[in-house]
Design a protein around this motif. Structure first.
Motif, short mmCIF file in Angstrom:
data_model
loop_
_atom_site.label_atom_id
_atom_site.label_comp_id
_atom_site.label_asym_id
_atom_site.label_seq_id
_atom_site.Cartn_x
_atom_site.Cartn_y
_atom_site.Cartn_z
N TYR A 387 0.95 -1.01 0.16
CA TYR A 387 -0.25 0.05 -0.09
C TYR A 387 0.75 1.11 -0.16
O TYR A 387 1.92 1.41 0.81
CB TYR A 387 -0.87 0.12 1.25
N ILE A 388 0.59 2.08 -0.98
CA ILE A 388 1.12 3.53 -0.84
C ILE A 388 0.50 4.31 0.08
O ILE A 388 -0.46 4.61 -0.11
CB ILE A 388 1.31 4.20 -2.20
N VAL A 389 1.51 4.87 0.97
CA VAL A 389 0.87 5.62 2.08
C VAL A 389 1.10 7.16 1.82
O VAL A 389 0.27 8.09 2.06
CB VAL A 389 1.65 5.50 3.35
N ASP A 390 2.10 7.55 1.36
CA ASP A 390 2.48 8.92 1.00
C ASP A 390 3.83 9.19 -0.20
O ASP A 390 4.27 8.12 -0.34
CB ASP A 390 2.96 9.67 2.26
N ARG A 391 3.98 10.24 -0.42
CA ARG A 391 4.97 10.64 -1.41
C ARG A 391 5.95 11.56 -0.69
O ARG A 391 5.67 12.84 -0.42
CB ARG A 391 4.57 11.12 -2.53
N ILE A 392 7.25 10.99 -0.56
CA ILE A 392 8.40 11.70 0.21
C ILE A 392 8.50 12.90 -0.54
O ILE A 392 8.59 14.19 -0.20
CB ILE A 392 9.47 11.00 0.26
N LYS A 393 8.35 12.88 -1.90
CA LYS A 393 8.96 13.98 -2.84
C LYS A 393 7.68 15.22 -3.07
O LYS A 393 7.86 16.04 -3.57
CB LYS A 393 9.12 13.47 -4.22
N CYS A 394 6.69 14.80 -2.26
CA CYS A 394 5.36 15.83 -2.43
C CYS A 394 4.72 15.96 -3.96
O CYS A 394 4.08 16.57 -3.99
CB CYS A 394 5.86 17.20 -2.00
N MET A 395 5.21 14.85 -4.80
CA MET A 395 4.73 14.82 -5.99
C MET A 395 3.12 14.66 -6.11
O MET A 395 2.85 13.74 -5.01
CB MET A 395 5.30 13.90 -7.01
N PHE A 396 2.43 15.19 -6.69
CA PHE A 396 0.95 14.71 -6.98
C PHE A 396 0.75 14.36 -8.33
O PHE A 396 1.29 14.77 -9.27
CB PHE A 396 -0.09 15.64 -6.25
N ILE A 397 -0.49 13.71 -8.46
CA ILE A 397 -1.02 13.30 -9.98
C ILE A 397 -2.07 13.99 -10.34
O ILE A 397 -3.03 13.67 -9.83
CB ILE A 397 -1.04 11.62 -10.02
N SER A 398 -2.30 14.65 -11.38
CA SER A 398 -3.34 15.26 -12.06
C SER A 398 -3.91 14.63 -13.40
O SER A 398 -2.96 14.98 -14.16
CB SER A 398 -3.20 16.76 -11.95
N GLY A 399 -4.86 14.13 -13.19
CA GLY A 399 -5.21 13.50 -14.55
C GLY A 399 -4.06 12.41 -15.25
O GLY A 399 -4.14 12.35 -16.46
N GLY A 400 -3.25 11.93 -14.23
CA GLY A 400 -2.33 10.65 -14.72
C GLY A 400 -0.98 11.50 -15.10
O GLY A 400 -0.07 10.59 -15.14
N GLU A 401 -0.94 12.47 -14.84
CA GLU A 401 0.23 13.27 -15.13
C GLU A 401 1.05 13.72 -13.77
O GLU A 401 0.27 14.20 -12.89
CB GLU A 401 0.05 14.76 -15.94
N ASN A 402 2.23 13.30 -13.68
CA ASN A 402 3.03 13.72 -12.40
C ASN A 402 3.16 15.29 -12.52
O ASN A 402 3.65 15.86 -13.49
CB ASN A 402 4.38 13.23 -12.32
N VAL A 403 2.96 15.93 -11.11
CA VAL A 403 3.08 17.39 -10.99
C VAL A 403 4.02 17.34 -9.83
O VAL A 403 3.85 16.98 -8.76
CB VAL A 403 1.94 17.96 -10.79
N TYR A 404 5.10 18.05 -10.17
CA TYR A 404 6.19 18.16 -8.97
C TYR A 404 6.12 19.74 -8.53
O TYR A 404 6.29 20.63 -9.16
CB TYR A 404 7.49 18.09 -9.33
N PRO A 405 5.83 19.88 -7.13
CA PRO A 405 5.36 21.46 -6.66
C PRO A 405 6.80 22.23 -6.72
O PRO A 405 6.51 23.25 -7.12
CB PRO A 405 5.17 21.14 -5.37
#
Length: 490
Positions: A387-405
């Motif tokens: 199970y993935i719990v969180d992302r260390i890198k703060c990256m989030f996924i919008s519509g299947g695309e990775n977005v890095y803050p």
């Protein structure tokens, strides 16, 4: 000697079988024809100044010709650099400078993305298509290529604000295909329709290249259309389909959903983020089973798989490691954690990238003692399900695309009116997650939201632009003086 040339083999075994269909143009190509095109391209580029270690950067939607370029790369050792045509001209200018390609192939509709200052040789994709249509048969024997040689350079947004070129080697391609065939039980009789773009590893390596390795047939849709896709999946009697959750949600909401006959479908493969239980149930009620998984550009991407029989019982899980995927969950001090405890997901095996293009620092940070550090925090239950719990890198996924803050924040801070910027991902019913930007003003003057959007459009892709903007008098900080993102998300 085996020279990693898949298409030439199927041109012998199944010469008249359709390899790829392109729905927008209503064209199909057999394995024999695809091999002929790839042979011509191989001779063409090697005879016009391109060498084995050179790169060709491509700005185009997926197509039959793009697949022929892939086969050419397998035969010659020339490296393809698929570029995201949703990026801004300035972002693409950086990628050209970083990859230093010998050729640039682009569709004419993306001409505004090509820097005027570039001296890279330019070929319009439309002209190349016409050239292939009248090309004479050109024999070509594939070259002997080192397995760690780059087949693709796939750029991913970097946590430093600048993209990193992940090397996708010939070795990775082979083992990803074996891994995928093993876990998904692929056969030469299978058919899928690919809607994923060619600049995304999913557009090549989730199903397209593994199915070509098996001598199966693939249809390509350049743009996702839920109504048309449901119609085509029925007409083609497709057995598999891969999509991101946004696609499955939109398909389930389509007017074609109820009447579409998908009785030949073994399952849908879903990646990018977890699929909500209500969407899983909607598809299950239609008789379509859901297989969720986990992957990333730098490894695989087919790394774990949640069998369809466990889709509801293990909701939220990314499943079990695939056959040739080695995993560890490591604590901050490098020790393996126990079941139920959270640790960083680390991966090993023949599917791991050799590193990042001309970026030794990023490579050393990501690959340590033979293990790739994903930056994702995960836990394992007593049955071995992950199970993935969180992302260390703060990256989030919008519509299947990775977005890095960090990348978005760098662009926002270019505005003189903005002092500090912090971007976090927040839930969105359509895109899964979107950006929420917290901003402080330089001198108390707050620019209009439309002005910020206009600035962002010039410098980055639309999917990266924050949907929500919040003005703060002061950013919350932690003890080390850094912006406290947990407080912002809370």
């Amino acid at each position: 000697m085996y020279r990693k040339d898949w298409i030439s083999k199927w041109a012998i075994y199944s010469p008249d079988k359709v390899a790829v269909t392109e729905y927008e143009t209503n064209q199909s190509i057999t394995y024999k024809q695809l091999n002929s095109q790839a042979n011509y391209l191989s001779s063409r580029f090697l005879n016009t100044g391109c060498e084995v270690n050179d790169r060709i950067l491509v700005i185009a939607e997926h197509s039959i010709t793009y697949v022929a370029l892939f086969s050419m790369a397998q035969k010659t050792g020339i490296t393809l650099v698929p570029v995201n045509y949703r990026l801004s001209a300035r972002e693409i200018e950086y990628l050209i400078a970083d990859s230093n390609p010998s050729y640039l192939i682009a569709e004419k509709k993306f001409d505004q993305l090509i820097p005027k200052s570039t001296d890279t040789k330019l070929i319009w994709m439309e002209d190349l298509v016409q050239e292939l249509a009248s090309a004479a048969e050109t024999p070509f024997e594939a070259l002997d290529i080192d397995e760690n040689h780059p087949l693709f350079i796939l750029y991913t947004s970097g946590t430093t604000g600048y993209p990193k070129g992940a090397i996708y080697s010939h070795k990775m391609l082979f083992w990803n295909s074996v891994n995928t065939s093993q876990s998904l039980e692929l056969t030469p009789s299978d058919h899928t329709i690919s809607c994923m773009p060619a600049f995304h590893t999913g557009g090549w390596n989730v199903l397209l290249t593994p199915l070509l390795h098996r001598g199966a047939s693939v249809g390509i849709m350049r743009k996702f259309d839920p109504d048309l896709l449901l119609q085509l999946l029925e007409e083609e009697k497709s057995q598999l389909f891969m999509g991101v959750p946004t696609m499955l949600k939109m398909m389930a909401e389509s007017e074609q959903f109820e009447k579409a006959d998908l009785s030949n479908m073994r399952y849908f493969i879903v990646g990018g983020e977890a699929l909500p239980l209500n969407v899983i149930n909607t598809w299950h009620s239609k008789g379509v089973k859901i297989r969720q998984g986990y992957g990333l550009t730098e490894v695989g991407p087919n790394l774990t798989s949640l069998h369809q029989d466990h889709a509801e019982r293990k909701i939220g899980s990314i499943g079990l490691p695939n056959f040739y995927t080695e995993i560890r969950l490591k604590s901050s001090d490098g020790e393996d954690v126990k079941p139920g405890e959270i640790g960083e997901l680390c991966l090993s095996g023949p599917l791991v990238t050799p590193g990042y293009w001309r970026n030794e620092k990023a490579t050393k940070e990501a690959i340590q003692d033979g293990w790739f550090r994903t930056g994702d925090l995960a836990k394992m239950d007593n049955e071995g399900f992950l199970y993935i719990v969180d992302r260390i890198k703060c990256m989030f996924i919008s519509g299947g695309e990775n977005v890095y803050p960090a990348e978005v924040e760098r662009v926002l801070r270019q505005m003189p009116e903005i002092d500090e910027a912090a971007v976090v991902g927040v839930a969105d019913t359509q895109w899964g997650e979107v950006g929420k930007a917290y901003l402080t003003a330089t001198n108390g003057t707050l620019p209009d939201k439309d002005l910020i959007t206009t600035h962002c459009v010039k410098h980055m892709a639309k999917f990266k632009i924050p949907k929500h903007i919040v003005w703060l008098e002061e950013m919350p900080k932690n003890d080390s003086g850094k912006i406290d993102r947990k407080k912002l998300k809370g």
